[in-house]
Motif scaffolding. Sequence first.
Motif, PDB file in Angstrom:
ATOM      1  N   ASN A  12       0.829  -1.210   0.000  1.00 19.08           N
ATOM      2  CA  ASN A  12       0.000   0.000   0.000  1.00 19.08           C
ATOM      3  C   ASN A  12       0.860   1.254   0.000  1.00 19.08           C
ATOM      4  OD1 ASN A  12      -2.419  -1.374  -0.026  1.00 19.08           O
ATOM      5  ND2 ASN A  12      -2.607  -1.447   2.201  1.00 19.08           N
ATOM      6  N   ARG A  13       1.954   1.227   0.721  1.00 15.02           N
ATOM      7  CA  ARG A  13       2.845   2.390   0.791  1.00 15.02           C
ATOM      8  C   ARG A  13       3.481   2.647  -0.575  1.00 15.02           C
ATOM      9  NH1 ARG A  13       5.224   5.519   4.503  1.00 15.02           N
ATOM     10  NH2 ARG A  13       7.394   6.191   4.234  1.00 15.02           N
ATOM     11  N   ALA A  14       3.865   1.588  -1.257  1.00  6.92           N
ATOM     12  CA  ALA A  14       4.450   1.746  -2.586  1.00  6.92           C
ATOM     13  C   ALA A  14       3.443   2.310  -3.568  1.00  6.92           C
ATOM     14  CB  ALA A  14       4.977   0.400  -3.079  1.00  6.92           C
ATOM     15  N   LEU A  15       2.195   1.874  -3.474  1.00  4.63           N
ATOM     16  CA  LEU A  15       1.157   2.391  -4.365  1.00  4.63           C
ATOM     17  C   LEU A  15       0.879   3.865  -4.086  1.00  4.63           C
ATOM     18  CD1 LEU A  15      -1.330  -0.628  -4.348  1.00  4.63           C
ATOM     19  CD2 LEU A  15       0.234   0.050  -6.174  1.00  4.63           C
ATOM     20  N   GLN A  16       0.919   4.245  -2.830  1.00  2.00           N
ATOM     21  CA  GLN A  16       0.736   5.657  -2.481  1.00  2.00           C
ATOM     22  C   GLN A  16       1.854   6.515  -3.066  1.00  2.00           C
ATOM     23  OE1 GLN A  16       0.422   5.857   1.783  1.00  2.00           O
ATOM     24  NE2 GLN A  16      -1.412   4.546   1.856  1.00  2.00           N
ATOM     25  N   ALA A  17       3.077   5.970  -3.068  1.00  2.00           N
ATOM     26  CA  ALA A  17       4.207   6.701  -3.639  1.00  2.00           C
ATOM     27  C   ALA A  17       4.036   6.894  -5.136  1.00  2.00           C
ATOM     28  CB  ALA A  17       5.508   5.948  -3.349  1.00  2.00           C
ATOM     29  N   MET A  18       3.403   5.939  -5.806  1.00  2.64           N
ATOM     30  CA  MET A  18       3.151   6.065  -7.233  1.00  2.64           C
ATOM     31  C   MET A  18       2.181   7.204  -7.513  1.00  2.64           C
ATOM     32  SD  MET A  18       2.829   2.090  -8.506  1.00  2.64           S
ATOM     33  CE  MET A  18       2.332   2.637 -10.141  1.00  2.64           C
ATOM     34  N   GLU A  19       1.159   7.322  -6.658  1.00  7.30           N
ATOM     35  CA  GLU A  19       0.135   8.337  -6.879  1.00  7.30           C
ATOM     36  C   GLU A  19       0.583   9.730  -6.414  1.00  7.30           C
ATOM     37  OE1 GLU A  19      -3.660   5.295  -6.260  1.00  7.30           O
ATOM     38  OE2 GLU A  19      -3.443   7.076  -5.020  1.00  7.30           O
ATOM     39  N   HIS A  20       1.302   9.789  -5.297  1.00 13.22           N
ATOM     40  CA  HIS A  20       1.689  11.093  -4.735  1.00 13.22           C
ATOM     41  C   HIS A  20       3.147  11.074  -4.276  1.00 13.22           C
ATOM     42  CE1 HIS A  20      -2.528  12.281  -4.812  1.00 13.22           C
ATOM     43  NE2 HIS A  20      -2.829  11.158  -4.193  1.00 13.22           N
ATOM     44  N   PRO A  21       4.100  11.094  -5.234  1.00 14.95           N
ATOM     45  CA  PRO A  21       5.517  11.052  -4.857  1.00 14.95           C
ATOM     46  C   PRO A  21       5.948  12.280  -4.070  1.00 14.95           C
ATOM     47  CG  PRO A  21       5.268  11.561  -7.175  1.00 14.95           C
ATOM     48  CD  PRO A  21       3.920  11.163  -6.700  1.00 14.95           C
ATOM     49  N   GLU A  22       5.203  13.390  -4.238  1.00 17.27           N
ATOM     50  CA  GLU A  22       5.584  14.607  -3.537  1.00 17.27           C
ATOM     51  C   GLU A  22       5.431  14.487  -2.030  1.00 17.27           C
ATOM     52  OE1 GLU A  22       1.233  14.843  -4.593  1.00 17.27           O
ATOM     53  OE2 GLU A  22       3.098  14.240  -5.570  1.00 17.27           O
ATOM     54  N   ASN A  23       4.694  13.489  -1.576  1.00 13.61           N
ATOM     55  CA  ASN A  23       4.487  13.304  -0.143  1.00 13.61           C
ATOM     56  C   ASN A  23       5.584  12.474   0.509  1.00 13.61           C
ATOM     57  OD1 ASN A  23       2.088  14.736  -0.368  1.00 13.61           O
ATOM     58  ND2 ASN A  23       0.825  12.882  -0.597  1.00 13.61           N
ATOM     59  N   PHE A  24       6.594  12.077  -0.276  1.00 16.30           N
ATOM     60  CA  PHE A  24       7.655  11.216   0.237  1.00 16.30           C
ATOM     61  C   PHE A  24       9.006  11.929   0.137  1.00 16.30           C
ATOM     62  CE2 PHE A  24       5.548   7.087   0.766  1.00 16.30           C
ATOM     63  CZ  PHE A  24       4.328   7.364   0.169  1.00 16.30           C
ATOM     64  N   THR A  25       9.861  11.690   1.117  1.00 11.56           N
ATOM     65  CA  THR A  25      11.205  12.261   1.088  1.00 11.56           C
ATOM     66  C   THR A  25      12.073  11.498   0.113  1.00 11.56           C
ATOM     67  OG1 THR A  25      12.022  10.824   2.845  1.00 11.56           O
ATOM     68  CG2 THR A  25      10.947  12.880   3.522  1.00 11.56           C
ATOM     69  N   ASP A  26      13.239  12.070  -0.215  1.00 10.12           N
ATOM     70  CA  ASP A  26      14.177  11.390  -1.106  1.00 10.12           C
ATOM     71  C   ASP A  26      14.578  10.035  -0.549  1.00 10.12           C
ATOM     72  OD1 ASP A  26      15.928  14.430  -2.121  1.00 10.12           O
ATOM     73  OD2 ASP A  26      14.050  13.533  -2.789  1.00 10.12           O
ATOM     74  N   GLU A  27      14.799   9.985   0.755  1.00 12.31           N
ATOM     75  CA  GLU A  27      15.222   8.735   1.373  1.00 12.31           C
ATOM     76  C   GLU A  27      14.134   7.655   1.263  1.00 12.31           C
ATOM     77  OE1 GLU A  27      15.421  11.703   2.682  1.00 12.31           O
ATOM     78  OE2 GLU A  27      17.610  12.017   2.728  1.00 12.31           O
ATOM     79  N   GLU A  28      12.877   8.054   1.455  1.00 13.59           N
ATOM     80  CA  GLU A  28      11.786   7.089   1.363  1.00 13.59           C
ATOM     81  C   GLU A  28      11.621   6.576  -0.057  1.00 13.59           C
ATOM     82  OE1 GLU A  28       8.731   9.575   2.954  1.00 13.59           O
ATOM     83  OE2 GLU A  28       8.828   8.665   4.945  1.00 13.59           O
ATOM     84  N   LEU A  29      11.731   7.484  -1.032  1.00  9.62           N
ATOM     85  CA  LEU A  29      11.638   7.071  -2.428  1.00  9.62           C
ATOM     86  C   LEU A  29      12.794   6.157  -2.802  1.00  9.62           C
ATOM     87  CD1 LEU A  29      10.508  10.393  -4.146  1.00  9.62           C
ATOM     88  CD2 LEU A  29       9.156   8.324  -3.831  1.00  9.62           C
ATOM     89  N   HIS A  30      13.971   6.487  -2.286  1.00  6.97           N
ATOM     90  CA  HIS A  30      15.135   5.648  -2.574  1.00  6.97           C
ATOM     91  C   HIS A  30      14.919   4.232  -2.041  1.00  6.97           C
ATOM     92  CE1 HIS A  30      19.281   4.390  -3.121  1.00  6.97           C
ATOM     93  NE2 HIS A  30      19.271   3.989  -1.862  1.00  6.97           N
TER      94      HIS A  30
END
Length: 373
Positions: A12-30
């Motif tokens: 679910n967290r990965a899917l949220q990152a797909m929809e709203h990457p702006e809500n995640f820090t660089d470290e979380e995206l990495h």
Amino acid sequence: MEEEKYLEEKINRALQAMEHPENFTDEELHELLDDEQCLQTCRDLLDSKEALARQNAPAPDIEKEWNKFSSQHTMQTNIHRRGELNSPDSNPKGEITDVNVSGRKLSTPAAKRTRFIGLSMVLIAASVALLVWFYTPIHSSYTVFEANTVAQEISIEPHEGRNLLTVPRGMNKKITLADGTRIWLNAESQLEYPETFEGQERRLVHLKGEAYFEVAKDTAHPFIVETDLLETQVLGTSFNVRAYSPDDAHVTLLEGSVKVSDTHHKKELLIKPGQNATLQKGGTFSVNEVQAKDYSTWAEGQFYFDNTELVEIMRELGRWYNINIIFTSKEAMHYRMHFQSDRSEPLSQVLDLLNSMQKVNAKLEDDRVIVGL
């Protein structure tokens, strides 16, 4: 349960990152973009309960799907990058920092988009593989009979002042009681009976499974066959009682007359020769005219089924040959067939005869029979 909950939250967290990457820090995206992390998450998902329930379907090769997806988009991605790097609007100084997909430092909005694209590609590839896998037509299996792996023999043991006769799978047994009543017990059946009926007002026996009775006449002492599901009372007659399960409980009369009731005696009826009384849900009975002799052919060493569902035929074969029966088609389970065979024949020959009817395919594999269309 804890592990399954963790996996669900991770996806679910990965899917949220797909929809709203702006809500995640660089470290979380990495962390989410790390290929092994994403691939392992998908593998773990395949190991979850839902995947195990579909164990007959081949699991997808996530890495293979990812490589295939990646190779199809490499050229388009490179063209896009060159256009972006050479564009004076996007990079007036010609610098190429922060756009390396495998780099450690990504901080600009364009870099976040690039990382988001990489994350999306990984998850999309995994999703495609999972969707293909989940929607690939498969044959569910239905185990309708399980073999008993412990070898058994016919036995007679004392039980609360009475005898308990046990007939295992693959065998049958004829016995004559003290009053002269003759009983044939089918495979996987038990009969509890007294040594003598002297001093008793009624001749009572208890049955589990199936038996054919030829009862000695004695008008002063009714003969009663109890099962866990129904009760049959006679004075002197020939009849068959089958009570393996609530879905397979009935009495078939060949000669004379019998009174059939549920165990609570709420429903009672008299049946005539040539009638079959079947116990229904709720304790009622349905009665139909049959060729009664056909219901006792098993006592003569024959399999005989008249307009019987295939699932019941295969259960009977499984009981006699003590082998697992598995259907791969729910439709085939409810085919109605006329089938007759000799019980002395080997199972392989019986299956060949069944297959010759060209309605289903039953094949012997190791310790089981697989039945399909």
